[in-house]
Design a protein around this motif. Structure first.
Motif, short mmCIF file in Angstrom:
data_model
loop_
_atom_site.label_atom_id
_atom_site.label_comp_id
_atom_site.label_asym_id
_atom_site.label_seq_id
_atom_site.Cartn_x
_atom_site.Cartn_y
_atom_site.Cartn_z
N PRO A 121 32.08 16.86 19.05
CA PRO A 121 31.76 15.85 18.05
C PRO A 121 32.01 16.35 16.63
O PRO A 121 31.99 15.56 15.68
N LEU A 122 32.26 17.64 16.49
CA LEU A 122 32.57 18.21 15.18
C LEU A 122 34.06 18.46 14.99
O LEU A 122 34.48 19.02 14.00
N ALA A 224 21.46 13.64 14.29
CA ALA A 224 22.53 12.72 13.92
C ALA A 224 23.11 12.07 15.17
O ALA A 224 23.43 12.75 16.15
N ALA A 225 23.26 10.77 15.13
CA ALA A 225 23.72 10.04 16.30
C ALA A 225 25.11 10.43 16.74
O ALA A 225 25.45 10.40 17.93
N ASP A 226 25.97 10.85 15.79
CA ASP A 226 27.35 11.17 16.16
C ASP A 226 27.49 12.54 16.81
O ASP A 226 28.60 12.98 17.08
N LEU A 227 26.37 13.23 17.06
CA LEU A 227 26.42 14.50 17.78
C LEU A 227 26.24 14.33 19.28
O LEU A 227 26.38 15.29 20.03
N ARG A 228 25.89 13.11 19.70
CA ARG A 228 25.64 12.90 21.14
C ARG A 228 26.95 13.01 21.91
O ARG A 228 27.98 12.51 21.49
N ALA A 244 28.46 30.74 12.01
CA ALA A 244 27.46 29.67 12.06
C ALA A 244 27.62 28.92 13.37
O ALA A 244 28.72 28.87 13.93
N PHE A 245 26.52 28.34 13.87
CA PHE A 245 26.65 27.58 15.11
C PHE A 245 25.70 26.38 15.11
O PHE A 245 24.70 26.34 14.38
N PHE A 246 26.07 25.39 15.95
CA PHE A 246 25.25 24.21 16.22
C PHE A 246 24.87 24.27 17.69
O PHE A 246 25.72 24.22 18.56
N MET A 247 23.57 24.35 17.95
CA MET A 247 23.08 24.49 19.31
C MET A 247 22.25 23.26 19.69
O MET A 247 21.45 22.78 18.89
N PRO A 248 22.45 22.72 20.90
CA PRO A 248 21.57 21.62 21.33
C PRO A 248 20.11 22.03 21.22
O PRO A 248 19.73 23.15 21.59
N TRP A 249 19.30 21.12 20.70
CA TRP A 249 17.90 21.46 20.41
C TRP A 249 17.04 20.28 20.83
O TRP A 249 17.15 19.20 20.24
N GLY A 250 16.23 20.44 21.84
CA GLY A 250 15.45 19.32 22.32
C GLY A 250 16.33 18.34 23.08
O GLY A 250 17.24 18.74 23.82
N LYS A 251 16.10 17.06 22.89
CA LYS A 251 16.84 16.04 23.63
C LYS A 251 17.63 15.14 22.68
O LYS A 251 17.37 15.08 21.49
N GLY A 252 18.63 14.49 23.24
CA GLY A 252 19.38 13.50 22.49
C GLY A 252 20.33 14.11 21.48
O GLY A 252 21.16 14.95 21.83
N ASP A 253 20.16 13.73 20.22
CA ASP A 253 21.15 14.05 19.20
C ASP A 253 20.78 15.27 18.35
O ASP A 253 21.45 15.56 17.36
N LYS A 254 19.74 15.96 18.69
CA LYS A 254 19.26 17.04 17.82
C LYS A 254 20.08 18.31 18.02
O LYS A 254 20.49 18.63 19.13
N ARG A 255 20.29 19.03 16.92
CA ARG A 255 20.96 20.33 16.95
C ARG A 255 20.20 21.31 16.07
O ARG A 255 19.59 20.92 15.06
N ALA A 297 22.01 14.74 7.31
CA ALA A 297 21.18 14.73 8.52
C ALA A 297 20.30 15.98 8.65
O ALA A 297 19.61 16.14 9.64
N VAL A 298 20.31 16.83 7.63
CA VAL A 298 19.54 18.07 7.68
C VAL A 298 18.07 17.76 7.44
O VAL A 298 17.70 17.13 6.44
N GLY A 299 17.22 18.18 8.36
CA GLY A 299 15.79 17.96 8.22
C GLY A 299 15.03 19.24 7.91
O GLY A 299 15.34 19.96 6.96
N GLY A 300 14.05 19.54 8.74
CA GLY A 300 13.29 20.78 8.59
C GLY A 300 13.98 21.92 9.30
O GLY A 300 15.18 21.87 9.58
N GLY A 301 13.21 22.96 9.63
CA GLY A 301 13.83 24.10 10.29
C GLY A 301 12.85 25.22 10.53
O GLY A 301 11.64 25.00 10.63
N GLN A 302 13.36 26.42 10.60
CA GLN A 302 12.54 27.58 10.90
C GLN A 302 13.09 28.78 10.15
O GLN A 302 14.30 28.90 9.94
N VAL A 303 12.20 29.67 9.77
CA VAL A 303 12.59 30.79 8.91
C VAL A 303 11.80 32.03 9.29
O VAL A 303 10.64 31.97 9.66
N PHE A 304 12.44 33.17 9.23
CA PHE A 304 11.78 34.46 9.34
C PHE A 304 12.75 35.52 8.84
O PHE A 304 13.52 35.26 7.91
N CYS A 305 12.79 36.68 9.46
CA CYS A 305 13.70 37.74 9.05
C CYS A 305 13.95 38.64 10.24
O CYS A 305 13.30 38.52 11.28
N ASP A 306 14.92 39.54 10.10
CA ASP A 306 15.22 40.48 11.17
C ASP A 306 15.82 41.75 10.57
O ASP A 306 16.26 41.77 9.42
#
Length: 359
Positions: A121-122, A224-228, A244-255, A297-306
Motif C-alpha cells: 500500500p506504500l 489510515a484506511a489506505d493501509l489495509r 524505518a519500517f511500518f509494522m502491522p499493529w493491532g487490527k485493521g488499518d493500524k501500523r 494519519a500520525v497519532g500517538g506512540g511510544q518512547v524510551f531509549c536503548d
C-alpha cells in the motif's frame, strides 16, 4: 578454587537477560541461577519493543548473529509451538541499492516483487523506490515471550524483582551484589544485562570502556484506511535507506511506524513519559520523504531509549581481569532479534567454558 557447580547472577529482566538466563540454565543444569531486575519482568525497553526479526545484518558480525538467532527461533517454535512467535511477510523498499547490494545484507532469499504479487500500500510513495520480498521474517510479543521463558524455567531460575543494584564488589572467589534495600547476593559469575541503564553509576565502572551510548527510541501509531491489504500473513514494510519500517499493529488499518530518532546521550529516567514536539517533527520529516500520504494519519506512540555500540554490533565482553563479570547488551535496538546470539556469546565468555550448541 571453585568447586562444584558454579552459581550465576544475572542483572536485567528484559529479553536479553531472560534469554541469557534460559541458556545458562540449560548449559549448567546443576547451577543456581538468580535473575534480578529493578522492575517487573520486561518493563523497560522490552515492553516497548516491536519484537521484529529481520534476517538482516548491515555488518558481517551482525549477519552472523542474525543467522544464529533465526535458527534459534525456528527451533524454539518447532520445540514449543505455544511460544508467542509468529511469521511475518517482509517487503523491502530501497532507492539506493540494487538486488545484489540488498542480497549481500540479508541471510534469506531476496526476490523482486513480481507484477502479479500483492503490491505494498506504500508502493506509490515514490517511483524511485524498488520493492523486494524477503523470506523468514517474524515477530514476537516480547513481554509474553519473557513470561513464556519464565514459566518454562520454573524453579530452575530464582527471580528477584523490584530490586535496584546499589553496589557491585568482587572478592577472590565471588561477585557480590548489594541492593538498595540491603539484600546481598553472591555468585561465582555475574552477567550484566542492564539494557539502557548500562551507563548508570553502578554499572559505569564496568561499561565506561565499551564505547556505549544511549539513544532515544520513538515509534508512532498510524491509522489510515489506505493501509489495509488482504494478505493472509501480516506484512511489514522496511524502508532500507532510511532505516524505518511500518509494522502491522493491532487490527485493521493500524501500523507502528518506527524510525531512527537522532537524539543521543539520554538516560532512561529522562526518556520515560510523553512524546515530544521534537519527536513528532523528526518522524514527520522522515514520513514526508517515504510516505507523505500518511503524515496526517500520525497519532500517538511510544518512547524510551536503548544502548547502542560504536560498531553497530552488540557488545559481549568480560569486564574484569578475572573474567567473573561479563557485560552483554548494547544491541542497538535489536535486543529481541539478536538475544539468542548474545546469549550464545555470553556462554562462551563465562570462565572460558565452551558453550554447547543450544536450541
Amino acid at each position: 578454587m571453585m568447586t562444584g557447580a558454579p552459581s550465576f547472577a544475572i542483572v536485567g529482566g528484559g529479553i536479553i537477560g531472560f534469554t541469557v538466563a534460559r541458556e545458562v540454565c540449560r548449559a549448567f543444569p546443576d547451577s543456581a541461577v538468580t535473575l534480578i531486575d529493578r522492575d517487573v519482568p520486561g518493563a523497560g525497553a522490552s515492553a516497548r519493543s516491536a519484537g521484529l526479526h529481520f534476517p538482516l545484518g548491515r555488518y558481517p558480525r551482525v549477519r552472523e548473529m542474525s543467522r544464529y538467532s533465526e535458527e534459534f527461533y525456528q527451533d524454539l517454535r518447532a520445540e514449543c509451538p505455544a511460544a508467542p512467535i509468529h511469521p511475518l511477510g517482509l517487503r523491502v523498499h530501497s532507492a539506493k541499492l540494487d538486488h545484489a547490494g540488498l542480497s549481500s545484507m540479508f541471510t534469506s532469499p531476496v526476490t523482486p516483487l513480481g507484477p502479479d504479487e500483492q503490491p505494498s500500500p506504500l508502493a506509490s510513495a515514490d517511483a524511485d523506490y524498488r520493492v523486494w520480498t524477503v523470506d523468514d521474517a517474524q515477530y514476537a510479543d516480547v513481554p509474553a515471550l519473557i513470561g513464556f521463558y519464565r514459566e518454562a524455567l520454573g524453579g530452575r531460575l530464582r527471580t528477584l524483582f523490584g530490586l535496584k543494584i546499589a553496589k557491585i564488589e568482587e572478592t577472590p572467589e565471588k561477585a557480590v551484589l548489594s541492593t538498595h534495600d540491603g539484600l546481598s547476593i553472591e555468585a561465582d559469575h555475574l552477567i550484566l544485562c542492564p539494557g539502557p541503564w548500562a551507563l548508570s553509576d553502578v554499572f559505569r565502572p564496568y561499561t565506561r570502556n565499551l564505547d556505549i551510548r544511549i539513544k532515544r527510541v520513538v515509534a508512532f501509531h498510524i491509522d489510515a484506511a489506505d493501509l489495509r491489504e488482504p494478505a493472509s500473513v501480516p506484512t511489514v514494510d522496511l524502508f532500507f535507506d532510511e532505516d524505518a519500517f511500518f509494522m502491522p499493529w493491532g487490527k485493521g488499518d493500524k501500523r507502528l511506524f518506527s524510525f531512527t530518532r537522532k537524539k543521543w546521550d539520554v538516560t532512561p529516567e529522562d526518556s520515560y513519559g510523553a512524546i515530544t514536539a521534537e519527536d513528532r517533527a523528526e518522524a514527520l520529516a522522515v514520513l514526508a520523504r517515504i510516505a507523505p500520504q500518511l503524515c496526517d494519519a500520525v497519532g500517538g506512540g511510544q518512547v524510551f531509549c536503548d544502548a547502542y555500540s560504536a560498531t553497530g554490533a552488540p557488545v559481549v565482553a568480560s569486564v574484569t581481569s578475572s573474567g567473573r563479570i561479563v557485560f552483554a547488551g548494547a544491541a542497538n535496538g535489536s535486543g529481541y532479534r539478536l538475544a539468542p546470539a548474545i546469549a550464545r556469546k555470553t556462554l562462551k565468555a563465562i570462565a572460558k567454558v565452551p558453550a554447547r550448541e543450544m536450541v
